[in-house]
Structure formats: structure tokens, C-alpha cells
Write a protein that holds these residues in place. Sequence first.
Motif, PDB file in Angstrom:
ATOM      1  N   LYS A   1       0.822  -1.204   0.000  1.00 43.58           N
ATOM      2  CA  LYS A   1       0.000   0.000   0.000  1.00 43.58           C
ATOM      3  C   LYS A   1       0.858   1.256   0.000  1.00 43.58           C
ATOM      4  CE  LYS A   1      -3.173  -0.960   3.173  1.00 43.58           C
ATOM      5  NZ  LYS A   1      -3.807  -0.637   4.465  1.00 43.58           N
ATOM      6  N   GLY A   2       1.836   1.254   0.906  1.00 44.72           N
ATOM      7  CA  GLY A   2       2.526   2.502   1.169  1.00 44.72           C
ATOM      8  C   GLY A   2       3.821   2.699   0.390  1.00 44.72           C
ATOM      9  N   GLU A   3       4.223   1.735  -0.391  1.00 43.10           N
ATOM     10  CA  GLU A   3       5.537   1.854  -1.005  1.00 43.10           C
ATOM     11  C   GLU A   3       5.470   1.592  -2.502  1.00 43.10           C
ATOM     12  OE1 GLU A   3       8.577   3.146  -1.521  1.00 43.10           O
ATOM     13  OE2 GLU A   3       8.540   2.947   0.661  1.00 43.10           O
ATOM     14  N   PRO A   4       5.211   2.626  -3.266  1.00 41.80           N
ATOM     15  CA  PRO A   4       5.042   2.422  -4.705  1.00 41.80           C
ATOM     16  C   PRO A   4       6.294   1.861  -5.389  1.00 41.80           C
ATOM     17  CG  PRO A   4       5.176   4.771  -4.172  1.00 41.80           C
ATOM     18  CD  PRO A   4       5.074   4.035  -2.884  1.00 41.80           C
ATOM     19  N   ASN A   5       7.483   2.140  -4.814  1.00 39.90           N
ATOM     20  CA  ASN A   5       8.700   1.644  -5.448  1.00 39.90           C
ATOM     21  C   ASN A   5       8.977   0.175  -5.182  1.00 39.90           C
ATOM     22  OD1 ASN A   5       8.972   4.193  -6.327  1.00 39.90           O
ATOM     23  ND2 ASN A   5      10.778   4.708  -5.092  1.00 39.90           N
ATOM     24  N   ALA A   6       8.194  -0.392  -4.287  1.00 44.77           N
ATOM     25  CA  ALA A   6       8.358  -1.823  -4.056  1.00 44.77           C
ATOM     26  C   ALA A   6       7.655  -2.563  -5.185  1.00 44.77           C
ATOM     27  CB  ALA A   6       7.770  -2.196  -2.708  1.00 44.77           C
ATOM     28  N   ILE A   7       8.440  -2.954  -6.156  1.00 45.05           N
ATOM     29  CA  ILE A   7       7.884  -3.602  -7.344  1.00 45.05           C
ATOM     30  C   ILE A   7       7.337  -4.966  -6.987  1.00 45.05           C
ATOM     31  CG2 ILE A   7       8.421  -4.402  -9.679  1.00 45.05           C
ATOM     32  CD1 ILE A   7       8.773  -1.376  -9.318  1.00 45.05           C
ATOM     33  N   ILE A   8       8.129  -5.651  -6.157  1.00 47.09           N
ATOM     34  CA  ILE A   8       7.687  -6.982  -5.753  1.00 47.09           C
ATOM     35  C   ILE A   8       7.657  -7.039  -4.238  1.00 47.09           C
ATOM     36  CG2 ILE A   8       8.481  -9.381  -5.556  1.00 47.09           C
ATOM     37  CD1 ILE A   8       9.288  -9.225  -8.441  1.00 47.09           C
ATOM     38  N   VAL A   9       6.520  -7.451  -3.686  1.00 48.98           N
ATOM     39  CA  VAL A   9       6.434  -7.691  -2.241  1.00 48.98           C
ATOM     40  C   VAL A   9       5.836  -9.075  -2.073  1.00 48.98           C
ATOM     41  CG1 VAL A   9       5.619  -6.829  -0.032  1.00 48.98           C
ATOM     42  CG2 VAL A   9       5.968  -5.234  -1.914  1.00 48.98           C
ATOM     43  N   LYS A  10       6.649  -9.944  -1.468  1.00 48.75           N
ATOM     44  CA  LYS A  10       6.182 -11.326  -1.363  1.00 48.75           C
ATOM     45  C   LYS A  10       6.343 -11.838   0.056  1.00 48.75           C
ATOM     46  CE  LYS A  10       7.183 -13.206  -5.952  1.00 48.75           C
ATOM     47  NZ  LYS A  10       8.210 -13.922  -6.732  1.00 48.75           N
ATOM     48  N   ASP A  11       5.495 -12.778   0.437  1.00 47.59           N
ATOM     49  CA  ASP A  11       5.792 -13.526   1.652  1.00 47.59           C
ATOM     50  C   ASP A  11       6.084 -14.962   1.263  1.00 47.59           C
ATOM     51  OD1 ASP A  11       2.962 -13.450   0.988  1.00 47.59           O
ATOM     52  OD2 ASP A  11       2.697 -14.771   2.725  1.00 47.59           O
ATOM     53  N   LEU A  12       7.166 -15.492   1.822  1.00 46.25           N
ATOM     54  CA  LEU A  12       7.609 -16.835   1.479  1.00 46.25           C
ATOM     55  C   LEU A  12       7.657 -17.685   2.744  1.00 46.25           C
ATOM     56  CD1 LEU A  12      10.586 -15.827  -0.836  1.00 46.25           C
ATOM     57  CD2 LEU A  12       8.373 -16.714  -1.583  1.00 46.25           C
ATOM     58  N   MET A  13       7.466 -18.983   2.578  1.00 45.47           N
ATOM     59  CA  MET A  13       7.494 -19.879   3.736  1.00 45.47           C
ATOM     60  C   MET A  13       8.895 -19.876   4.352  1.00 45.47           C
ATOM     61  SD  MET A  13       5.937 -21.644   5.828  1.00 45.47           S
ATOM     62  CE  MET A  13       4.298 -21.969   5.240  1.00 45.47           C
ATOM     63  N   PHE A  14       9.904 -20.038   3.467  1.00 43.89           N
ATOM     64  CA  PHE A  14      11.297 -19.989   3.930  1.00 43.89           C
ATOM     65  C   PHE A  14      12.117 -19.173   2.931  1.00 43.89           C
ATOM     66  CE2 PHE A  14       9.852 -24.030   5.837  1.00 43.89           C
ATOM     67  CZ  PHE A  14      10.120 -23.735   7.163  1.00 43.89           C
ATOM     68  N   ASP A  15      12.490 -17.986   3.309  1.00 45.14           N
ATOM     69  CA  ASP A  15      13.302 -17.155   2.425  1.00 45.14           C
ATOM     70  C   ASP A  15      14.619 -17.827   2.063  1.00 45.14           C
ATOM     71  OD1 ASP A  15      11.451 -15.197   2.356  1.00 45.14           O
ATOM     72  OD2 ASP A  15      12.691 -13.614   3.241  1.00 45.14           O
ATOM     73  N   CYS A  16      15.161 -18.581   3.064  1.00 46.48           N
ATOM     74  CA  CYS A  16      16.492 -19.116   2.856  1.00 46.48           C
ATOM     75  C   CYS A  16      16.507 -20.382   2.003  1.00 46.48           C
ATOM     76  CB  CYS A  16      17.151 -19.389   4.207  1.00 46.48           C
ATOM     77  SG  CYS A  16      16.183 -20.508   5.229  1.00 46.48           S
ATOM     78  N   ALA A  17      15.320 -20.966   1.768  1.00 52.77           N
ATOM     79  CA  ALA A  17      15.287 -22.214   0.996  1.00 52.77           C
ATOM     80  C   ALA A  17      15.817 -21.972  -0.418  1.00 52.77           C
ATOM     81  CB  ALA A  17      13.868 -22.754   0.938  1.00 52.77           C
ATOM     82  N   ASP A  18      16.415 -22.987  -0.964  1.00 50.77           N
ATOM     83  CA  ASP A  18      16.995 -22.868  -2.306  1.00 50.77           C
ATOM     84  C   ASP A  18      15.993 -22.362  -3.329  1.00 50.77           C
ATOM     85  OD1 ASP A  18      19.602 -23.295  -2.091  1.00 50.77           O
ATOM     86  OD2 ASP A  18      19.596 -25.396  -2.775  1.00 50.77           O
ATOM     87  N   ALA A  19      14.787 -22.926  -3.256  1.00 50.20           N
ATOM     88  CA  ALA A  19      13.757 -22.544  -4.210  1.00 50.20           C
ATOM     89  C   ALA A  19      13.426 -21.054  -4.092  1.00 50.20           C
ATOM     90  CB  ALA A  19      12.501 -23.377  -3.978  1.00 50.20           C
ATOM     91  N   SER A  20      13.365 -20.574  -2.838  1.00 49.56           N
ATOM     92  CA  SER A  20      13.063 -19.168  -2.625  1.00 49.56           C
ATOM     93  C   SER A  20      14.158 -18.287  -3.186  1.00 49.56           C
ATOM     94  CB  SER A  20      12.891 -18.881  -1.136  1.00 49.56           C
ATOM     95  OG  SER A  20      11.960 -19.759  -0.579  1.00 49.56           O
ATOM     96  N   GLN A  21      15.395 -18.719  -2.959  1.00 52.86           N
ATOM     97  CA  GLN A  21      16.513 -17.927  -3.476  1.00 52.86           C
ATOM     98  C   GLN A  21      16.457 -17.862  -5.008  1.00 52.86           C
ATOM     99  OE1 GLN A  21      20.466 -18.372  -1.880  1.00 52.86           O
ATOM    100  NE2 GLN A  21      19.700 -19.437  -0.061  1.00 52.86           N
ATOM    101  N   SER A  22      16.132 -18.987  -5.614  1.00 53.11           N
ATOM    102  CA  SER A  22      16.037 -18.998  -7.078  1.00 53.11           C
ATOM    103  C   SER A  22      14.930 -18.060  -7.541  1.00 53.11           C
ATOM    104  CB  SER A  22      15.736 -20.409  -7.587  1.00 53.11           C
ATOM    105  OG  SER A  22      16.664 -21.307  -7.047  1.00 53.11           O
ATOM    106  N   GLU A  23      13.863 -18.075  -6.779  1.00 48.43           N
ATOM    107  CA  GLU A  23      12.741 -17.203  -7.104  1.00 48.43           C
ATOM    108  C   GLU A  23      13.173 -15.744  -7.056  1.00 48.43           C
ATOM    109  OE1 GLU A  23       9.289 -18.365  -4.882  1.00 48.43           O
ATOM    110  OE2 GLU A  23       8.197 -16.536  -5.417  1.00 48.43           O
ATOM    111  N   MET A  24      13.950 -15.413  -6.023  1.00 47.06           N
ATOM    112  CA  MET A  24      14.427 -14.031  -5.880  1.00 47.06           C
ATOM    113  C   MET A  24      15.331 -13.672  -7.055  1.00 47.06           C
ATOM    114  SD  MET A  24      15.398 -13.762  -1.854  1.00 47.06           S
ATOM    115  CE  MET A  24      14.367 -14.518  -0.634  1.00 47.06           C
ATOM    116  N   ILE A  25      16.208 -14.573  -7.416  1.00 49.52           N
ATOM    117  CA  ILE A  25      17.136 -14.296  -8.532  1.00 49.52           C
ATOM    118  C   ILE A  25      16.343 -14.039  -9.805  1.00 49.52           C
ATOM    119  CG2 ILE A  25      18.970 -15.289  -9.985  1.00 49.52           C
ATOM    120  CD1 ILE A  25      19.974 -16.732  -7.451  1.00 49.52           C
TER     121      ILE A  25
END
Lengths: 394, 444, 591, 143
Positions: free
Chosen positions: C43-67
Motif C-alpha cells: 500500500k505505502g511503497e510504490p517503489n516496491a515492485i515486488i512484495v512477497k511472503d515466502l514460507m522460507f526465504d532461505c530455501a533454495d527454491a526461494s533464493q532462485s525465485e528471488m534471482i
Amino acid sequence: MADKPIKSDPGFVDEVKALGGINVEACFNCGTCTAVCPLSSGASSFPRKMITYTQLGLKDKVLESPDLWLCNYCGECSKSCPREAAPAETMMALRRYAISQYAPPGFSSFSRMIYRSRAFAWISMILISLIPLVLMLGLHGPINSSSVLMFTFFPEHYIDYIGITLGVIILGVMLYGLGKMYYMTTRGMSGFQGEGHSANGIKWLQEFTKTLFKEVFIQKRLDQCNENSKGWRERLNSEWFTHMTIFWGFIGLLITTSLGFLIPSAISVPLTNGLYIPVTEPIRLLGTLSGLLLVYGATRAIINRVNKSEIYSSHTYFTDWAFLVLLLLAGLTGYSLEIAYYVNSPLLTYALLTVHLIVVFDLFVVAPFTKFAHALYRPLAIWVSRARQYIETT
Amino acid sequence: MTELPEEAYDVLVIGGGIAGMEAAIDLGDMGFKVALVEKEPTIGGKMLLLSKVFPTLDCASCISGTKTSTVSHHPNIRLLTYSEVAGIERVDSGFVARVTEKPRYVDASLCTSCGECEDACPIIVPNEFDFGLRGRKAIYIPFDTAVPKNAVLDLDNCIYCMQCERVCPADAINFLQVPKAHTLRVKAIILAVGFKLFQAEKKKDYHYGEYPNVLTSMQMDRVVAPTRPYNAVIRPSDGKEPQNVGYVLCTGSRDRTVGNPRCSQVCCMYSMKQAQLIMGSLPTADITLYYMDIRAYGKGFEEFYRQSRDMGVKFVRGKVGKIEQKPDSNLTVYYEDTEGSGGMRKADHDLMVLSVGLLPNTEVAGLFKNVKLDLDEIGWIRIMNETRSSVQTNIDGVFAAGCATGPKDIPDSVLEAGAAASQCAAYIRGASASITAHEVPAGI
Amino acid sequence: MKCRQEFKLTEGKKERIGVYVCHCGGNISDYVDVKKVVEEIKKGEPNAIIVKDLMFDCADASQSEMIEDIKAQKLDRVVVAACSPKLHEATFRNMAKRADLNPYMLYHADIREQSSWAHEGDMEGATSKALAHVRAAIAYVKSAEPLEKIKSETTHSVLIIGGGIAGLRAAIDLSRMGVNVMLVERSPALGGHVAELGEIYPYYTSGPEIVKGLVDELKGRDNVAIYTNATVMSYSGYLGKFEVKVKVTHRQPGSEYSEITLHVGSIIVATGFDTYRPPKGEYGYGTVKGVVTLPDLVKALGDGSKELIYEGRRIREMAFIYCVGSRQKPPEDGGHANLYCSRYCCNAATSQALTIHRRFNNVKIYHLYRDMRTYGRNELMYEDAAKGGSIFIRFDEDHPPLVAEDGDRCRVTFWSSLIENQPVDILVDLVVLVTGMEPRQNEELNRTLSLPAGSDGFYKEIHPKLRPVETNITGVLISGTAQAPRDVRETLSSASAAAAKAASFVLKNELELDPFVAFVNPQACEAHQECIKECPYGAIELVEELGKKARVTSAKCKGCGACVAVCPTGAIQLKGYTNMEIKSMIEELAR
Amino acid sequence: MSTHAFEPKILVFSTNIISDPGIDQAGMSHINYPSSSRILRVPCSSMIRPEFIIHAFESGFDAVFIAADGGDCPYLSDCSVRTARNVQRASEMMKENGIDQSRLRMAGICSVCSDAFAKGVKSLYDITKGLGPVRSEGHDRAS
């Protein structure tokens, strides 16, 4: 620091080592020995301080200390010593040193020699044994080989004369030692020598009787050493019991022998005829029982030493052996003599009598220089130490 | 057992305590590839468990914490925890080490150390990291500052109730894990296997393990540490705050009756340190140290000793002969105040701490199969020629650092680890690369 | 020093931020309303192009997603809100690298240890705290600049000052590692104090042999240059590039000395110690015949004779007095006193006693000590000496022994607390004062290097456990007895440790240092010089050419930021923690 | 704003290597402290400009807690002295601006000092609660 400095004798350590303080230099003064000692108390500090005195060559401090004699050589200190400095041995060696130092001038070097040289000890024992042998060879009466006539073979009054002469000499030596010890351990203590001495007279007497009863008759301190063995079975196996048997056996025999001297008419007349004294005769009975106790105690002590089962008996000197062995021999020859007498074997009886008398002679001659000496010094030391405590607390 | 393909490193460091970590970091920083093997599930060794450390009283985890995190993130360091070296063979000019990585039954790459499994587990056993002062679960995160911070399942105590598996949000629990066999080919080895504590039970007269209020110094260090087990300085028998604590120095050191005539170097200092820390949390408490010689020999140590005395720590010169327990669980110590009038003294304390000495991890010698590692009479790793090098063992290419070669304080261990790294690097460089002559100005 | 720092101009451009909030499988989301955080940011941050919640940020899959996101959405800034950065900051910075994003354009906000776990049962509080932390992180990355590790070329050589065993050991290690070594020794010979020692227990070897062993190892190494009769005149530069001027005195007549310039990447100071010299009258030193110091005795023992004779006197009994010049009381009158323990003396004295007992029969030695500090296995030496004829007596600080003449012998009177302080007299032939170590009197060098010393006068390390050989001057290291009293083995250890540190500076041709160093905004600098006074590392200087402005030498800066706090104009700031970054974070945190 | 509903906002300055892990530890041990605290980490507490502290109050924080390195600082052995001096300066500036000086507190927090941290923040919270919001103070009137 107004005190006048004490002089250190750098040779003292070696002297004590030669007398059995085998590892005295290893001590680093941690005080474990004192802490575990069942007899050390706030007032008397041993063995640690004795060892420190020794290391520093302060021999007068050692001789002035009655504490030396409070030790019963139970070996707890040696068991727990972190440097394996064997404090118990040093305490023993220091007592040997003290015995030699308290003795009259001529006897002093004699006693040091018998501690330090095994060969000298043996030779002197043999020479001392020769005295009664020569006397017996020279003075013996007719040898009746058909029936046992003991006092015909060696008249009883000879024994008395020799015994009394010897007794006087030994008593003199011992009294000298006791006197010197009293002097050394009490000098510098106010209330003992000089002023105020008599004021405490009654108290002294009380302490003396207490000491006599507690430390001599029932030997409470030694019993404290066996504090873990409270059951009767353990007590019977304890060092305390062994010691008590030897002590009371010895005292018993001393009494019978003395009575023999003092009231010769009562005993010696029937004795001359050999068989008239019944075994139930009180003095006779006392002698027999005392002998039994003595033989039992001496045997046990010797077995302990042979087995080296305990630290306290793992280092043994000639003089320690001498007293025990002579005690045992005296007992054994005494009983053998009686048996030979009863089975009516004249020659054997005469021979055993000779041996018995030699052993008893030796026993008395060396008494002031062997472990026996503690029988005199320890009670005095305990008494002095108690009196000291009394002075310090009042 | 899963056999993994052989991996090559420059150096194998055995032991992830302060010395091992320091050596690994130094070598890694120089550009060498290092494998660091630690038998416990976490690195940091005994130091990480301590409270504050002498003589500067900085907190142990502030120092070793930075090392543990550096090690775990270092690009040149391969960290193998919960792994034991099964055997080392000399092959050509290098070594081949076989390392068995024990199964944690927890997938470390999934575990987020949330602690849910720990909460769910019904089994409680004594926690070795708190030296038995409190319990842990059969599945547990060793301690808060653990690195790597992963749960580990202790199968010996597990009852297979599967509670942990059910609650784990990351599905990290894996009962099917098997040991992994690593084969590491290395050029040189640094032994940083540390020390063992003297088992205080052996000193029978102190009744450790029998009287609840007789603790070892390592337990006491946990009690005063900020991560302490009871969250307060209290004594075990009744949870009372101790008001009169005694320390028996030289427990298991300088003592031939327990077979260790040597001094353990650190006990005087850590005891004084604990005394100061206890005084910090319990200002009215009396602390008495029973000592023989205060060995405050290092940089800043004497000053620390003086400070302790000024703070009111009592020093009594005399070794404690025995400890006895009274009906109220207080303790009576028997000692001679050798600097006083002498004679046997008794003192009452409500807590006694045995300042236990350090003993070697002698198993290290058994790791080498076709070469023999030389140990000294007590079992510490022997340094070949101490006047030439402080870290070279009798085997070429094998170095030792820290308490592996004898008791040492932390500054000395760190220095020795640096020395091992240096000589290890010199050994590898000197052995492989030819030294190019650089232009240097003429000397003598 | 070439600083490859590049500043991308970001002004005018719109930031493209990716925000990833982690559930940590419930560890966070149980007490932090992760969905709400995501909604609020969206809502408050127009420059945040992507805002996501992930189960585990550190998981390999999550990291790949971020990349993938970073590449596909051309994200130039990333915020990860998860567990403590101590656990995974490095993980996510690596992720950023793999996505070709400058790793310092990522901020790792902690919403587990410092939010959900700290405020259990307070979902509202924990959520608002987490939200504030995420907003602050966004504020941070908005003003963040890409940073690069500072790279600096280094000279492949090390200067060692001091040719004692420490200097020699460090030289051997470095030389074998392939580093050029220049060793400067003030005196004509190598080996320092050790070269003068006799047999050293427990090593069973003599001082000269130790020195020879080390020198032999150095011989024939072509990357070592040794300058004896040489002193350091001046030095300048910084880690990687020091320039040192050395004056070498020639032995040959003619040209008296020459001055050479050495270029080195690091400097190891191994200048050793001085022996404590007792003032006249201390324990009869200089007034009573037969009172000597331990080093005097060691020299006398060196001649190998069968009898122990000192200045014509046959020695049968002798006394050692310990802690002479060490463990002294604090001076009330401000006089000279060494409070510290010299560490080596107890061992050195007992070792000499052992040598005497082994070589000569029937020599008695009284050791008057305060605490026997024969630490470690030296304890065995203490024990052996005691068994060999040494007597150890403890004395108290308050009752030191007295030494007086007694005929042609010495009388020592001591008071020992072990026997209730009754004075005891001993007569001895020789009194040996066991003297300690003192910091080397080396004013010229100290002025040149300006190394800090501790209260004991020895050179001070940054931290005895964390950085035991480093000093305030980055690249200048200390070792051996210049740092603290030590024995042979410990000295060798510290020398090698210093060598390791020096090698880590110079082995690679390029040094990589953390980018978080101070920098000066020249426009704002008004040359108040507060920062220069504040910096303990000497990393800041005033540069005239720029019109009197402060300048930071990055290689000397350790990144503490102490200068930042004292700058009146805010001109000096810390990279990665600029005033702008911090202030904007404060504002967001306060919302 | 009624005083009893007032939740003081506290800014905590922590340091990367020393006090931040200590604060983490408080969370790991589930030691609760006021959730209105916000944490901002810097390398070393000696870099905290007094101006940052004033800025915090201006931005709406009611209190500032400096979780300093104490004696464990890996950068500077006299870190506490420097930090204390800066904090003192900030405190003087607060006085000038009419902000109650008890809103600012500094304490050495080691990397496992979770108890000390929680206690420190709680007590600052209580004090600030008594003082009321920072905006009610003279600072607002002055600006």
C-alpha cells in the motif's frame, strides 16, 4: 620483627634424610598432610610445619616441638601427599633424630650410628649380646643334667644384680632424655620454667593424670587414627589394638619382673625348688597372660611390616625391627623355657635360659634408642603440649 | 554409510575449538583451502560455553562468536561438524583422511533452528553443554549461540514418538539419514583437539558427584555465564543463593596421587575470574580461594590478581585436604592455613567449586594409521624441537596447536593457532612452489 | 592505493525494490502478521515492485525465485525480512551476487529474533515492530549505494625489526611461504638475549645452539635480506605499501653508514626486552659483595668448569631471591615500579638451579620466592630442583629478605609466613637476584613507529584474543617479548603467529578489505580535525592540496565510525552507514 | 492522547558484532521486552552521532537506548569512554531542546547479555511512560 633470627643448618636435611626422611625435599608446603591428619588440631601443626623446619635446617625448632611426638604414624598424610613426599616418614625420621639428640652425649652418637648404619647396628647388637653371654659363661654354676635345676645353673641373684645395674643405667639414660626433652620443649614457654611454674602446679598434675590415662592407658589418640574402623571386628584388627596388646603385654611383664625383684622372698624361695608355683598364682598368671599379649602383638606387627600392607609399615628401619623382633624373641624364648622346664629337659632349659636372658638384656640395652623410646617421650610430649595449650588459652 | 567422492584440500584442521577455528581462518585468509572437522554438532569448543574470560573479562561468546560465524561463512573453509576422523594415512607427501559424518537426523539445509521439535520432544536427558546442570531433549539445538545452529537428534535417547517430525514446519526431520563417509586428501594437518577436564570424581576426598553442592569449575562457569542454566547464581541442592563459596585450586593438577604432577596453567586465573563474576552478581557473597601458588603469569594477570584481592576475594594458602557435607547440605572443608599459625582448620561454605585441571585427549594418536604420532608421558602431543618451532609434531606436515600440546590460556592458544597456520603455510608453499627470488637489496 | 569505488548515479531514477518477508514456517508468522506486513508495504511503497511472503526465504527454491525476480523485474534493491542477519545475511548477499546485483544493495531485516520471538503473545506489537523494521530496511536500500570490497595492491615483502629468535622465526616462516623478508637488527649479531644463555631446561639445549638452529634454516634462502648494525630511521605509508628508511652502519672503515629505503607490505616488530637492572642497594646489589643478577650467574655458568666459583669464591650455598623488578607494589611516590609478573623468571631460575645441581655436587640453593609460577610442565622442573638440593621458601611482599655481608659470605635474613614469620638467618656464598623483563628502552624507534604501549610499558595488541598480534596501525604487527614477557617456545609461537598475519596481508597480490570505511565529503569538511584526533588508527589526515580537507586512507580505516560521531559538520561518514541512511531509517522506525 | 494509552516508542541502537547478538539472544530465550522498541544496528556504538539521537526524538521516538559495546568492542578498547562522551553530548543537546534527559540511556550489552538488555529497555520504558510522549515536552514548543 624484633625477634632474633634463628640460624639455619644447611646440613640438617641430609641428616634427616639419612634417618629415613626419604623424600622430605619434595614437599611444597601445601598443608594437605596437616588437613587430613586425624590428630592435627588448630593448636598443633604437623606434619607440614615440621617438614618446613626440616627443609630450612631449623633443628632446634624441631627439638623444641612436642608436636613431633603426637604423631602416631598412621600414614594418612603420606597417602594423600600430592608430591609423594612421604611426610609420615619424615615425622618418623625426626623422632629418630630427637631420640638421638635427647640421649646423653656418648649415647647420642651411638644412637645416631645405629640408625644410620645397618652394619654398625648389627655389630653393636652382637657385641651387646656378648656381654650377658660372657657373664653367663663365666658365672654359671654346676650343670645338672639329670634334673632341671635352673637357679643352680645360674643363680637368681646374679640375674637380679645384672638386671638392677642395667636398669639403673638405662633409667639414667632415659631420665636424661626426658629431662632434656622437657627442657627443650618448654624453654621459652612462660609458666613452664622459672616464674609462675609452681602456680600452675595443680593444673599440671591434672593434665598429667589425664595424659596418663587417655594417652598411655587407653591410647585415645591412636584410636583416633582408626576413626573409620568403629566396629569391634575392625577394632580388633586395627593398629590401635595391636599396639595396645604390645603395650599392656610389656607393662604386665615389667610388673611381674619388678615384683620378682622387689619381693624375692615371696617367689624365689619356692622357685628355687622349681615346680612349686602353680599356674594360677596371680603374679605368675599375670606374667603368662602378658607374655601372650606381647607375643600376639609383636607377631601381628611383624606380619604387618612384612606384608607392607599399610603405608605406615612400608618403610621400616633396623631399630624398628630390633625392638619388635627382640620382643617376640623374649616372649617365645620365655615360653619355650617354661615348656623345657616342665618337660624336664635340663640342657635345653639351660640353653634357652641363656638365650632368653641375652634377648631380655638386649631389649633393655637398646630400648632408649629404638621405637621403645616413644613410650617415654610421647606421654611427656602430650603432657607438655596440653600444658602449652592451657597456657596459650589462659 | 554413504561413501562420498574424494575431496582435496590444502589443510585438514581437526578440532573446531578456538585454536582450530583460528588456524582455519588464518589459513583461509591466506588463500588455502581448509577442511575443518569437529566431532560435536557445533563448533566453538569449550570457550564458547564460558562466561567472561580473563584477564580482560570480555565475554567469551563475543570473541568466539565472531570466529564461529567467520568459519561458517568463509569461502575457503569447508566445515564438517558432528564428524569424526576415522583414520589418517600418509600417502606420498600428503595425507588421506577418512571422516565419518554422523547423521543428525535433521536436514541441516532445511532446519531453521526454530526449536519447535525441541518443544515437542518428550524425552529429557542431561545436557552435556551445561555439564549436566540442566536437561535437554532427545532432539535439541545444543545451545543458543551454536554454530551451525541446527537441531540434532540423539537417537540413543529417542523413543521414536515422531512428535518432532509432526511439528517441524520445515520438514527437516529425516529418520532415514545414514552416516556419510568423506575422504579428504590434504597436504598438511593441524591437530587442535583440545583437552579433557580432570574427572573430579577421582579425587575421592572432595566427594564430587556425591555432594550436590560440590561443583566443578566448568559447571560454575556455566552458572555465572549470561546463558546460564538456572538463570541465576544458585546452588544445586536447594536453589539458595550461595553466600560463601570456596574454590579448591589444583584439583587434579600438581597432584601425584591422581597421576598428574603438572600444573594446568589456567585454573588460578579462571577461579579468580569466577570469583569476580560471582561478586558481581552476588555482592554480599564471600569467596575464598584455597591455593598453593597463584600463577598469574601472563600479560595483565598479576594486575588481575591484585584487583581480585582489592575486591575482597579471600586467598588462603593451603590445599584442601577433604570436604565433608553437613546435614543442611553446607560443606566443611579441612585445610591448613599454611600462612597462619598452622594446624588443621575447618571452614564452612555453602558451595564448593573444584578448579579442575586439564588433561589430554590421548585418542588423537590412534588416528594415524601408517605413521606414529609422538605423545609425551602424560599424553599431550609432543612438539619435536621446541626451540625451533612451537607447533611441529614428529610427523612432517602435521602441526599441533592450542591445548592439544598442553594446557594453555586463550591468548596463548590463539597465538599458537596462528603459529600452526604460519608453519603449515610455509610447509605447503615450501614443499610445492619453488621460491622465486625476488629482487632484494643486498644484506650482509 | 587505488580505490575501485564506483558510485552509480541513482538520482532521478526510480528505485525498483523487491521485498521478501519470511514466515519461517510459523516461527515468524505465528506472532507477526506476515500478510499484513506485505499488504502495508504494498500500500505505502510504490517503489516496491515486488512484495512477497515466502514460507522460507532461505530455501533454495526461494533464493532462485528471488534471482529470477531480480533479473526479470530489473530489481536494483532487495529487502529480506527474516531471521537474524547473523544467520543468513551472507546467504542472501551471495544470492544477490548470483543475480548480478551489488550485494550491498540488499538489506537483511530481522523480524524473528527481534520481533516474533521477542514479543510472543503480542501479535499487534510484534507485527508493527516487524513492519517498522521492513520499512526502515526499504528506507535504507533507497539511499544505499553499491559498495565494492576495497582492493589494494600489496608489496610482496615484510620488514622484521629485531633479529632475536622472534625475528628469526618470523623470517623463516615468511621466507618459506615465498614472501620477501627484510630483517633489521640494531646490534652487530643475531640472536638477541637468547644467544647469551646457557643450557635451557626443559629443552636441554643452549642459547647459542637455539640461535644457530634458526639462523641455519635461514641460510641459503634467496628471498631474505638481513641488515645488522641497522636502525629504522623513519617510515610512512599504510598496509600493503610501507616505505621504511633504514640506516646501516658499515663495519669497514671508510664510508661510515648508508641509508637504504625498503618497500614492504607489512612490518613485524620483534624488538625484544631489557633485563631489569636493580638499583644500587636493592637486596644489596652493588653494595654487598656476592650479590649478582640471574643473567650474571648464567654467564658465570657458561665456562664449563667442574667447580662453581664466582669471582674467586667457591660456592657451596647460594640464595635466589625472586620477583626482583617484578610484581612490585604500586609506587606511592610515583616512582618506577613494575606491577606485572615477568612470567619467565621462576622457570629460568629453577632451570638454572637444576643445571647447577646436575653439574656440581653438594651445592645448596635457597629459593626465596613469593609464588612459584612454574606453570604447566615447568612444575616438574620445580619438583626436580627441590629433590636435587634446592630449598624453596615463600616470603611475603611485606617482609622481603635482607641481605648483608657476614665475613666473606652473605647473610640473608628472611621471614617466611610458612613458619609464622620467625626471622631466619642463612649464610650463603652467593645471592642471585632473579630479575624480570622490562620493555626495551628504544625511544627512537618508539617515536618513529608511534606504537601504543600498555600500562606495563610493553607494546599493546588490539585485543589479546581476537587480534593478538595486530596493533592500532594496520599492517604493523608485534611479536615476542616486545609485547609481553615470554619464554622461548611462547616467543616462537607469537613470532609465527605474526608471520601468519603478515602473510595474509601480502601473500595475495591484492588485498580485499571490507567496504565499510569512512569517507569525507569535501564540500562539507571545514577542517575541524576532530576526526583526526578521534581516529586511533591514524587513518585520517589533513590534505593541504584540496584546500585543507580531511582525507581517509581506506587501508588504515577499520570502520568503527568513531570519527563520524565527532564531526561537527557531518562531513565524515561511514560507507554502508551514511548519515542519510541512518536518519532515514530512524524516521521510518519512528512511524 | 490520554496518558494511560501511551506506548513509549524506544529506539535501540545496537552494534553488529556485540550487542545485536545479545538482543537476538533475548528473543531466542523468549525474554519479553516492550514491543514498541525499534532496533537499529551500527558497527560500533562510538559512531552514534548525538545528532542521530536528537533526530530520533524529532522523528517521534520517546526514548533512546544505546546498547553499547562495553569492553568487548572489537574495534576500540576505549569504545565505552568514547560512546559515553558522545551520549553525554547528546544529553546536553536534549537539555537545550527541553527534552528530559532521562529519556536517553546507555548500557554495555554483551553478545549474550539478554537479561541486561531486556531489563534496561523495560526500565527505560517505565520511566518514559511516566514522562509521557516526547512531543508533549518543551522540544515541541521550541521548534
